[in-house]
Design a protein around this motif. Structure first.
Motif, PDB file in Angstrom:
ATOM      1  N   UNK A  24       0.852  -1.200   0.000  1.00 38.57           N
ATOM      2  CA  UNK A  24       0.000   0.000   0.000  1.00 38.57           C
ATOM      3  C   UNK A  24       0.883   1.244   0.000  1.00 38.57           C
ATOM      4  N   UNK A  25       0.739   2.037  -1.035  1.00 32.13           N
ATOM      5  CA  UNK A  25       1.550   3.271  -1.152  1.00 32.13           C
ATOM      6  C   UNK A  25       0.579   4.440  -1.336  1.00 32.13           C
ATOM      7  N   UNK A  26       0.927   5.573  -0.758  1.00 31.21           N
ATOM      8  CA  UNK A  26       0.091   6.769  -0.892  1.00 31.21           C
ATOM      9  C   UNK A  26       1.026   7.966  -0.947  1.00 31.21           C
ATOM     10  N   UNK A  27       0.585   9.034  -1.583  1.00 30.13           N
ATOM     11  CA  UNK A  27       1.429  10.237  -1.591  1.00 30.13           C
ATOM     12  C   UNK A  27       1.289  10.958  -0.248  1.00 30.13           C
ATOM     13  N   UNK A  28       2.322  11.725   0.082  1.00 30.49           N
ATOM     14  CA  UNK A  28       2.292  12.584   1.277  1.00 30.49           C
ATOM     15  C   UNK A  28       3.176  13.780   0.939  1.00 30.49           C
ATOM     16  N   UNK A  29       2.822  14.931   1.502  1.00 31.90           N
ATOM     17  CA  UNK A  29       3.532  16.142   1.066  1.00 31.90           C
ATOM     18  C   UNK A  29       4.009  17.019   2.214  1.00 31.90           C
ATOM     19  N   UNK A  30       3.570  16.692   3.442  1.00 34.35           N
ATOM     20  CA  UNK A  30       3.923  17.568   4.562  1.00 34.35           C
ATOM     21  C   UNK A  30       3.914  16.759   5.858  1.00 34.35           C
ATOM     22  N   UNK A  40      -1.320   5.153   9.580  1.00 34.29           N
ATOM     23  CA  UNK A  40      -2.368   4.308   8.990  1.00 34.29           C
ATOM     24  C   UNK A  40      -1.797   3.013   8.428  1.00 34.29           C
ATOM     25  N   UNK A  41      -0.475   2.918   8.378  1.00 33.95           N
ATOM     26  CA  UNK A  41       0.130   1.656   7.966  1.00 33.95           C
ATOM     27  C   UNK A  41       0.567   1.589   6.518  1.00 33.95           C
ATOM     28  N   UNK A  42       0.604   2.736   5.824  1.00 33.87           N
ATOM     29  CA  UNK A  42       1.068   2.704   4.426  1.00 33.87           C
ATOM     30  C   UNK A  42       2.519   2.217   4.391  1.00 33.87           C
ATOM     31  N   UNK A  43       2.831   1.353   3.444  1.00 33.95           N
ATOM     32  CA  UNK A  43       4.196   0.817   3.347  1.00 33.95           C
ATOM     33  C   UNK A  43       5.145   1.860   2.758  1.00 33.95           C
ATOM     34  N   UNK A  44       4.649   2.577   1.747  1.00 27.32           N
ATOM     35  CA  UNK A  44       5.499   3.573   1.084  1.00 27.32           C
ATOM     36  C   UNK A  44       4.774   4.915   1.068  1.00 27.32           C
ATOM     37  N   UNK A  45       5.497   5.973   1.423  1.00 25.19           N
ATOM     38  CA  UNK A  45       4.980   7.333   1.256  1.00 25.19           C
ATOM     39  C   UNK A  45       5.715   7.922   0.068  1.00 25.19           C
ATOM     40  N   UNK A  74      11.431  16.877   3.476  1.00 23.74           N
ATOM     41  CA  UNK A  74      11.870  17.087   4.874  1.00 23.74           C
ATOM     42  C   UNK A  74      10.686  17.022   5.824  1.00 23.74           C
ATOM     43  N   UNK A  75       9.564  17.644   5.419  1.00 23.29           N
ATOM     44  CA  UNK A  75       8.396  17.681   6.301  1.00 23.29           C
ATOM     45  C   UNK A  75       7.799  16.285   6.464  1.00 23.29           C
ATOM     46  N   UNK A  76       7.721  15.533   5.363  1.00 23.92           N
ATOM     47  CA  UNK A  76       7.166  14.168   5.438  1.00 23.92           C
ATOM     48  C   UNK A  76       8.054  13.302   6.330  1.00 23.92           C
ATOM     49  N   UNK A  77       9.359  13.446   6.158  1.00 22.31           N
ATOM     50  CA  UNK A  77      10.309  12.655   6.949  1.00 22.31           C
ATOM     51  C   UNK A  77      10.118  12.939   8.446  1.00 22.31           C
ATOM     52  N   UNK A  78       9.858  14.198   8.781  1.00 22.49           N
ATOM     53  CA  UNK A  78       9.657  14.540  10.203  1.00 22.49           C
ATOM     54  C   UNK A  78       8.403  13.876  10.763  1.00 22.49           C
ATOM     55  N   UNK A 216       1.077  -3.866  -5.859  1.00 23.41           N
ATOM     56  CA  UNK A 216       0.656  -2.868  -4.883  1.00 23.41           C
ATOM     57  C   UNK A 216      -0.153  -1.796  -5.582  1.00 23.41           C
ATOM     58  N   UNK A 217      -0.635  -0.848  -4.812  1.00 26.59           N
ATOM     59  CA  UNK A 217      -1.431   0.259  -5.359  1.00 26.59           C
ATOM     60  C   UNK A 217      -0.928   1.565  -4.785  1.00 26.59           C
ATOM     61  N   UNK A 218      -1.038   2.621  -5.584  1.00 27.74           N
ATOM     62  CA  UNK A 218      -0.743   3.967  -5.075  1.00 27.74           C
ATOM     63  C   UNK A 218      -1.861   4.903  -5.521  1.00 27.74           C
ATOM     64  N   UNK A 219      -2.250   5.795  -4.618  1.00 26.42           N
ATOM     65  CA  UNK A 219      -3.188   6.860  -4.990  1.00 26.42           C
ATOM     66  C   UNK A 219      -2.725   8.158  -4.328  1.00 26.42           C
TER      67      UNK A 219
END
Ligand code: KIV
Length: 292
Positions: A24-30, A40-45, A74-78, A216-219
């Protein structure tokens, strides 16, 4: 999430493919999106350059810069603890010299804190991808609808519908695997083709608009949560409607400010009667407490 709750690595993902456990992969930006998606348990951001559209309001990903990608990574990593964080190489970067590609990927990892980079394209980006892999930077490929080439593709349209383009996509997938990519995003390709590609490579395929046979899936975060996103691609499933909730919440706040319902006494800070006396001679209605 890795079943054990351990940090997800490229090895975890390979094992998941071998054990046929969907990724399960999802985008993240901050910070908040990174934190919530990780929890939430996403494997990949994926710190996707889609941030240009869903966060920065551009009409494509083309204007997004390396500095933008570093800043958001940087923000996602934090925010994240456990997920593998992959960041997009922005527009054109992968087509520069090997040294330039390596320098950009190096900044995403060293300054941004990404664990891996994603590069759009097939055969044409292999040399830069190889440079990264040889330097120890894991590379995720991205084939099919590659949004950075939107003008070349003539719009955001399904790819690989004819024999020639389908064969090229399959070949590109195999080349990316041979070059050492650890996974592959397949965007907007027919399910039958993504099925074929997923079977013919041993690295995980992650689909977006590519059907259910990928590994896997990404959205996009804003799309599945309906968070200020105007795009409604048919392959997106909506899991929440936070944009409506935010709008209602802010409208309520504006109404209450206008009607002087907010703030109530408990939302302010107050002096004791003695302090009021000392400061203002005990007159009620002194300036500090507004007379409450
Ligand atoms: O930038 C992005 O969000 C992406 C996904 C759509 C795969 O590349």
């Amino acid at each position: 999430m890795s079943a054990t709750g351990e940090k997800v690595t490229v090895r975890t993902l390979q094992k998941m493919k071998e054990e046929e456990r969907p990724i399960a992969m999802i985008t993240a930006y901050d910070y908040p999106s990174g934190k919530l998606a990780d929890q939430a348990g996403a494997d990949i951001l994926l710190v996707g350059d889609s941030l240009g559209m869903v966060v920065l309001g551009y009409d494509s990903t083309i204007a997004v810069t390396l500095e933008d990608m570093i800043h958001h990574t940087k923000a996602v990593v934090r925010g994240a603890q456990r997920s593998l964080i992959v960041t997009d190489l922005p527009f054109l970067t992968a087509h520069l010299s090997r040294e330039e590609v390596l320098k950009a990927a190096g900044k995403l990892v060293q300054e941004g804190g990404a664990h891996a980079v994603k590069i759009e394209g097939g055969e044409e980006i292999l040399s830069g991808a190889k440079a990264c892999i040889q330097a120890g930077i894991p590379v995720m490929g991205h084939l099919g609808l590659t949004p950075q080439s939107v003008h070349q593709l003539g719009g955001y349209r399904v790819q690989g519908r004819d024999k020639e383009t389908a064969a090229k996509l399959l070949r590109d997938a195999q080349l990316l695997e041979e070059c050492g990519a650890f996974a592959l995003v397949l965007e907007c390709v027919p399910t039958e083709l993504s099925d074929e590609i997923s079977k013919s490579v041993s690295i995980p395929t992650i689909g977006i608009g590519a059907g259910g046979s990928c590994d896997g899936q990404v959205l996009v975060y804003h799309d599945i949560l309906q968070y200020g996103s105007n795009l409604q691609p048919s392959f997106v499933k909506k899991y929440a409607f936070v944009g409506d909730q935010i709008l209602e919440g802010i409208q309520h706040y504006v109404r209450e400010v206008r009607q002087r319902v907010f703030p109530e006494k408990k939302h302010g800070f107050h002096l004791s009667s003695q302090q009021v006396k000392d400061l203002y001679g005990g007159k009620p209605g002194g300036t500090m407490d507004g007379g409450r």
